[in-house]
Structure formats: structure tokens, C-alpha cells
Design a protein around this motif. Structure first.
Motif, PDB file in Angstrom:
ATOM      1  N   GLY A 108       0.789  -1.224   0.000  1.00  9.69           N
ATOM      2  CA  GLY A 108       0.000   0.000   0.000  1.00  9.69           C
ATOM      3  C   GLY A 108       0.817   1.267   0.000  1.00  9.69           C
ATOM      4  O   GLY A 108       0.307   2.339   0.366  1.00  9.69           O
ATOM      5  N   GLN A 109       2.096   1.201  -0.440  1.00 11.80           N
ATOM      6  CA  GLN A 109       2.978   2.369  -0.397  1.00 11.80           C
ATOM      7  C   GLN A 109       3.345   2.891  -1.781  1.00 11.80           C
ATOM      8  O   GLN A 109       4.149   3.808  -1.892  1.00 11.80           O
ATOM      9  CB  GLN A 109       4.266   2.012   0.367  1.00 11.80           C
ATOM     10  N   ILE A 110       2.773   2.334  -2.832  1.00 16.15           N
ATOM     11  CA  ILE A 110       3.208   2.692  -4.179  1.00 16.15           C
ATOM     12  C   ILE A 110       2.921   4.161  -4.497  1.00 16.15           C
ATOM     13  O   ILE A 110       3.741   4.843  -5.123  1.00 16.15           O
ATOM     14  CB  ILE A 110       2.553   1.757  -5.227  1.00 16.15           C
ATOM     15  N   ASP A 111       1.757   4.678  -4.065  1.00 12.17           N
ATOM     16  CA  ASP A 111       1.420   6.075  -4.358  1.00 12.17           C
ATOM     17  C   ASP A 111       2.438   7.027  -3.726  1.00 12.17           C
ATOM     18  O   ASP A 111       2.910   7.974  -4.360  1.00 12.17           O
ATOM     19  CB  ASP A 111       0.017   6.408  -3.839  1.00 12.17           C
ATOM     20  N   THR A 112       2.763   6.776  -2.464  1.00 12.16           N
ATOM     21  CA  THR A 112       3.720   7.626  -1.751  1.00 12.16           C
ATOM     22  C   THR A 112       5.098   7.548  -2.384  1.00 12.16           C
ATOM     23  O   THR A 112       5.777   8.567  -2.575  1.00 12.16           O
ATOM     24  CB  THR A 112       3.802   7.217  -0.269  1.00 12.16           C
ATOM     25  N   VAL A 113       5.533   6.335  -2.718  1.00 11.32           N
ATOM     26  CA  VAL A 113       6.858   6.148  -3.324  1.00 11.32           C
ATOM     27  C   VAL A 113       6.956   6.866  -4.656  1.00 11.32           C
ATOM     28  O   VAL A 113       7.960   7.528  -4.958  1.00 11.32           O
ATOM     29  CB  VAL A 113       7.173   4.645  -3.493  1.00 11.32           C
ATOM     30  N   ILE A 114       5.908   6.753  -5.484  1.00 12.23           N
ATOM     31  CA  ILE A 114       5.911   7.431  -6.786  1.00 12.23           C
ATOM     32  C   ILE A 114       6.057   8.939  -6.607  1.00 12.23           C
ATOM     33  O   ILE A 114       6.860   9.591  -7.282  1.00 12.23           O
ATOM     34  CB  ILE A 114       4.625   7.108  -7.573  1.00 12.23           C
ATOM     35  N   ASN A 115       5.309   9.508  -5.669  1.00 11.82           N
ATOM     36  CA  ASN A 115       5.382  10.948  -5.447  1.00 11.82           C
ATOM     37  C   ASN A 115       6.747  11.392  -4.933  1.00 11.82           C
ATOM     38  O   ASN A 115       7.305  12.395  -5.394  1.00 11.82           O
ATOM     39  CB  ASN A 115       4.285  11.377  -4.458  1.00 11.82           C
ATOM     40  N   ILE A 116       7.303  10.647  -3.982  1.00 15.74           N
ATOM     41  CA  ILE A 116       8.610  11.006  -3.427  1.00 15.74           C
ATOM     42  C   ILE A 116       9.702  10.897  -4.491  1.00 15.74           C
ATOM     43  O   ILE A 116      10.566  11.784  -4.627  1.00 15.74           O
ATOM     44  CB  ILE A 116       8.947  10.115  -2.213  1.00 15.74           C
ATOM     45  N   LEU A 117       9.672   9.805  -5.262  1.00 11.67           N
ATOM     46  CA  LEU A 117      10.669   9.634  -6.317  1.00 11.67           C
ATOM     47  C   LEU A 117      10.596  10.754  -7.337  1.00 11.67           C
ATOM     48  O   LEU A 117      11.630  11.233  -7.831  1.00 11.67           O
ATOM     49  CB  LEU A 117      10.478   8.276  -7.003  1.00 11.67           C
ATOM     50  N   TYR A 118       9.394  11.177  -7.659  1.00 11.86           N
ATOM     51  CA  TYR A 118       9.234  12.256  -8.625  1.00 11.86           C
ATOM     52  C   TYR A 118       9.823  13.567  -8.112  1.00 11.86           C
ATOM     53  O   TYR A 118      10.509  14.293  -8.842  1.00 11.86           O
ATOM     54  CB  TYR A 118       7.765  12.452  -8.996  1.00 11.86           C
ATOM     55  N   VAL A 119       9.568  13.890  -6.855  1.00 10.51           N
ATOM     56  CA  VAL A 119      10.110  15.123  -6.288  1.00 10.51           C
ATOM     57  C   VAL A 119      11.637  15.098  -6.323  1.00 10.51           C
ATOM     58  O   VAL A 119      12.286  16.065  -6.763  1.00 10.51           O
ATOM     59  CB  VAL A 119       9.602  15.337  -4.848  1.00 10.51           C
ATOM     60  N   VAL A 120      12.228  13.994  -5.871  1.00  4.62           N
ATOM     61  CA  VAL A 120      13.687  13.875  -5.853  1.00  4.62           C
ATOM     62  C   VAL A 120      14.254  13.942  -7.267  1.00  4.62           C
ATOM     63  O   VAL A 120      15.242  14.645  -7.537  1.00  4.62           O
ATOM     64  CB  VAL A 120      14.109  12.550  -5.169  1.00  4.62           C
ATOM     65  N   LEU A 121      13.622  13.207  -8.179  1.00  2.23           N
ATOM     66  CA  LEU A 121      14.116  13.127  -9.553  1.00  2.23           C
ATOM     67  C   LEU A 121      14.005  14.468 -10.271  1.00  2.23           C
ATOM     68  O   LEU A 121      14.956  14.921 -10.922  1.00  2.23           O
ATOM     69  CB  LEU A 121      13.318  12.062 -10.307  1.00  2.23           C
ATOM     70  N   LEU A 122      12.866  15.118 -10.151  1.00  3.20           N
ATOM     71  CA  LEU A 122      12.665  16.389 -10.838  1.00  3.20           C
ATOM     72  C   LEU A 122      13.552  17.491 -10.279  1.00  3.20           C
ATOM     73  O   LEU A 122      14.085  18.311 -11.031  1.00  3.20           O
ATOM     74  CB  LEU A 122      11.195  16.804 -10.756  1.00  3.20           C
ATOM     75  N   LEU A 123      13.747  17.511  -8.967  1.00  5.71           N
ATOM     76  CA  LEU A 123      14.670  18.489  -8.384  1.00  5.71           C
ATOM     77  C   LEU A 123      16.106  18.204  -8.813  1.00  5.71           C
ATOM     78  O   LEU A 123      16.868  19.131  -9.123  1.00  5.71           O
ATOM     79  CB  LEU A 123      14.569  18.478  -6.854  1.00  5.71           C
ATOM     80  N   GLY A 124      16.466  16.919  -8.837  1.00  3.76           N
ATOM     81  CA  GLY A 124      17.822  16.542  -9.236  1.00  3.76           C
ATOM     82  C   GLY A 124      18.133  16.900 -10.681  1.00  3.76           C
ATOM     83  O   GLY A 124      19.285  17.193 -11.018  1.00  3.76           O
ATOM     84  N   VAL A 125      17.115  16.879 -11.526  1.00  7.18           N
ATOM     85  CA  VAL A 125      17.301  17.235 -12.935  1.00  7.18           C
ATOM     86  C   VAL A 125      17.109  18.736 -13.153  1.00  7.18           C
ATOM     87  O   VAL A 125      17.875  19.381 -13.871  1.00  7.18           O
ATOM     88  CB  VAL A 125      16.317  16.450 -13.823  1.00  7.18           C
ATOM     89  N   GLY A 126      16.090  19.310 -12.515  1.00 10.12           N
ATOM     90  CA  GLY A 126      15.721  20.698 -12.769  1.00 10.12           C
ATOM     91  C   GLY A 126      16.741  21.713 -12.289  1.00 10.12           C
ATOM     92  O   GLY A 126      17.020  22.696 -12.988  1.00 10.12           O
ATOM     93  N   ILE A 127      17.325  21.488 -11.100  1.00 14.49           N
ATOM     94  CA  ILE A 127      18.269  22.460 -10.548  1.00 14.49           C
ATOM     95  C   ILE A 127      19.536  22.580 -11.408  1.00 14.49           C
ATOM     96  O   ILE A 127      19.921  23.694 -11.799  1.00 14.49           O
ATOM     97  CB  ILE A 127      18.610  22.113  -9.083  1.00 14.49           C
TER      98      ILE A 127
END
Length: 304
Positions: A108-127
């Protein structure tokens, strides 16, 4: 016009989905990326469950990559042997990623994991992208050119055994390096519904040291096959692909990609990269707020 999404188990406005796909396709055509890294967050913002959004977005990415890959292939901008190694790694990664997806789904953690991974990934690429774009724009305005970067592969790549010659890329490296890169991208494709182009392209340039002229085409070649395989994996294992949602996304993205390709010719690359960085950081910020702000509805659809 409202349509019912059988897998997502909710009704949505068909025009909104088409426009959403068209907007992502527009960005795909302008910036040369698959667009999946924006499709999934936008679907989540609209209310689609993250599991369905990630699984269905891969279909849209596949469609958006077909025309781009063919266009680059006709111009000799695809390194087929390099792309084949990346595809093999990507398919294996997709299979491994589906197992991870199912485990997180069961807990039951897939939604949370997807959101967290996206934040980390997008910040890591965007900055880094924003920093580099600002430097390029400032150099253009001031008339002082930035020093040219030397193309070379990472020392860790040079240390790997069993070297092959990739003539189109101008490389003599171990196939294990692109194999590992493809594997990681395959896992991300399953978990996040991304093609991986926004990670793949910088990795090809700065880790593998590939020639610039074949980077985008080879990336799209890999995205095309891996996202197609990922869609099949999701359909068979997680059963989270909503065909109706994917169809309307694809309809919009095909039209948007053609318009975006024409618009890209009218803008300078530095300004395009700066705009893309701003969009990526805005999406990351919005998702970060979503992780900390109490939602209006505390329950989401759980696929079994």
C-alpha cells in the motif's frame, strides 16, 4: 464530454485528457524528451491514481517517441548497436521494476513512493538544468562564450572490461556501462511511467561520452522499445494500464508533438532549456506540496 476510465474507476473530461496529452506532446516536440516525466504528475494533479497514471503514461511516451526516432534514424542520428544494448538493459530493468511495483502495491505504499521519487528526480534534474541554462543565457546576453566542454566518458566506465567499438558514438567502451544505464532507466520507466530521456540524454553525454549528434536519436530509440515493453509488463503483471486513458493521451500527444517540433525551430536552444527547467521545478514544487499538505480525500483507489 465525460468518459469513464475502467481501471482508474472514475469519470473524467475527455477534452481535458486530450489537451493534457497535447500539452505534453508540445513540450516533447519542443525539447526532444519523451514527456512522461510531466504526464504522470499532471495526471496525478487531475485526480488519476498514481498507479494508473504511471502505468498508462508509458503508452503515451511510446507514441510520442515513434516519429522522433524515425526522423533521427533517417538522418543517421541513431547508434543502433548502442541502442540495442540500452534496450536489452531497459527490458530487463522493466521486468525487475514490475516486481518492485507489485511489492510496493501490496504494502500500500506505491502512491507515496511514486510521489517522493518524482520530487527527488525532478529536483535533481531541474536544478542543474536551470543553473546551466542561466549561465548559457547570461553568456549569450553578455557576448562572452562559455568554455567548450570536453567530451569524455566517466573514469568508472573506462575501468569496465570487455570493450566494444561503437562507431557512430565514437566510443570504445564496455557494453556493461550502457547495459547498466538501460537497466536503471527500465526500472524508472515501470515505477514512474517515464521514458527516461531527461536522465538518459545527460548520462549519455557526461557518463558514456557519446557524440552529441547521435544522443537524442539513440535515446528515443531506446525509449520507444523500453516503454512499449513496459506497457506490456504493466498490462500482464500490475494490470494498471487504462487503455481508454492511454488512447486520449496518445491522441493529444501526437498532435502536440508535431506543433512543438515546428515551434522549437523558432526559439534559441538556451531559452528552451531554461523554460523546460522552470516547468520541471514548478512540477517538483507542486508535488512536494502535495506530499505535505493534507489532501481533500485521504483515500485512493487500490488495485488488486
Amino acid at each position: 464530454m465525460d468518459i469513464y476510465l475502467p481501471v482508474a474507476n472514475l469519470s473524467v473530461n475527455a477534452l481535458v485528457i486530450v489537451l493534457l496529452g497535447g500539452g505534453v506532446g508540445l513540450l516533447s516536440g519542443m525539447f526532444g524528451v519523451g514527456g512522461g516525466f510531466l504526464t504522470t504528475p499532471l495526471l496525478i494533479f487531475y485526480g488519476i491514481p498514481p498507479t494508473v497514471a504511471a502505468a498508462s503514461a508509458t503508452t503515451q511516451v511510446t507514441g510520442a517517441s515513434v516519429s522522433g526516432a524515425l526522423a533521427h534514424y533517417r538522418r543517421g542520428g541513431v547508434d543502433i548497436p548502442m541502442g540495442a544494448v540500452l534496450v536489452v538493459g531497459g527490458i530487463v530493468g522493466a521486468i525487475a521494476g514490475s516486481g518492485i511495483f507489485r511489492v510496493l502495491q501490496q504494502f500500500g505504499q506505491i502512491d507515496t513512493v511514486i510521489n517522493i521519487l518524482y520530487v527527488v528526480l525532478l529536483l535533481g534534474v531541474g536544478i542543474p538544468m536551470a543553473r546551466e541554462a542561466v549561465q548559457s543565457v547570461a553568456a549569450t546576453i553578455s557576448g562572452t562564450p562559455l568554455p567548450a566542454k570536453k567530451r569524455r566518458h566517466h573514469p568508472a566506465v573506462a575501468a569496465l572490461p570487455f570493450r566494444w567499438r561503437f562507431y557512430a558514438s565514437g566510443l570504445y567502451i564496455s557494453p556493461l556501462a550502457p547495459l547498466i544505464l538501460g537497466f536503471v532507466t527500465g526500472i524508472m520507466t515501470v515505477l514512474l511511467g517515464v521514458g527516461g530521456g531527461f536522465i538518459m540524454v545527460p548520462a549519455m553525454l557526461y557518463i558514456l561520452g557519446m557524440a552529441t549528434r547521435v544522443v537524442v536519436g539513440t535515446s528515443l530509440f531506446q525509449i520507444l522499445f523500453v516503454t512499449a515493453a513496459t506497457t506490456m509488463v504493466h498490462a500482464v503483471t500490475t494490470k494498471a494500464v487504462d487503455v481508454v486513458l492511454a488512447f486520449f493521451l496518445l491522441l493529444g500527444s501526437v498532435i502536440g508533438a508535431q506543433v512543438g517540433a515546428r515551434l522549437a525551430a523558432r526559439f534559441k536552444p538556451d531559452y528552451l532549456r531554461l523554460l523546460l527547467a522552470a516547468i520541471v521545478l514548478a512540477v517538483a514544487f507542486r508535488m512536494a506540496i502535495g506530499l505535505t499538505w493534507q489532501p481533500e480525500e485521504i483515500y485512493t483507489v487500490q488495485l488488486l
